[in-house]
Design a protein around this motif. Structure first.
Motif: not given
Length: 117
Positions: A38-40, A43, A88-91, A93, A112, A114
């Motif tokens: 995953r990538q937010a 980051t 904080e799992d928002t990213a 995937y 995505q 969210t």
């Protein structure tokens, strides 16, 4: 070439659950690892969970106990069951497939996720 197509992302409230699915366009017969990264925003892409073709799993510490990876080799699928989701799992995937001892490394387009607080 192998195409990976993810599905199952979306918007969910904190504490909720989602299941991500990834379909590979064909079977890969060599020893391999399928998994999720995953990538937010702002980051680097990070490992979430992987599973080898032999069944060995690896989880990021931040998701251990909440997320479960599984795969169906007959269907060329990998899944990620995500429970107790946090903001904080928002990213985005991404599904990944790479060979062990082989040079291939494939990525899906991303889906995505969210999580609202």
């Amino acid at each position: 070439q192998v195409q990976l197509v993810e599905s199952g992302g979306g918007l969910v409230q904190a504490g909720g659950s989602l299941i991500l699915s990834c379909a590979a366009s064909r079977r890969v017969f060599s020893i391999n690892v399928m998994g999720w990264y995953r990538q937010a925003p702002g980051t680097q892409r990070e490992l979430v969970a992987t599973m080898s073709s032999g069944g060995t799993t690896n989880y990021a510490a931040s998701v251990k106990g909440r997320f479960t990876i599984s795969r169906d080799n007959a269907k060329n699928m990998v899944y990620l069951q995500m429970n107790s989701l946090k903001p904080e799992d928002t990213a985005v995937y991404y599904c990944n497939l790479h060979g062990l001892g082989s040079g291939y490394n494939y990525w899906g387009q991303g889906t995505q996720v969210t999580v609202s607080s």
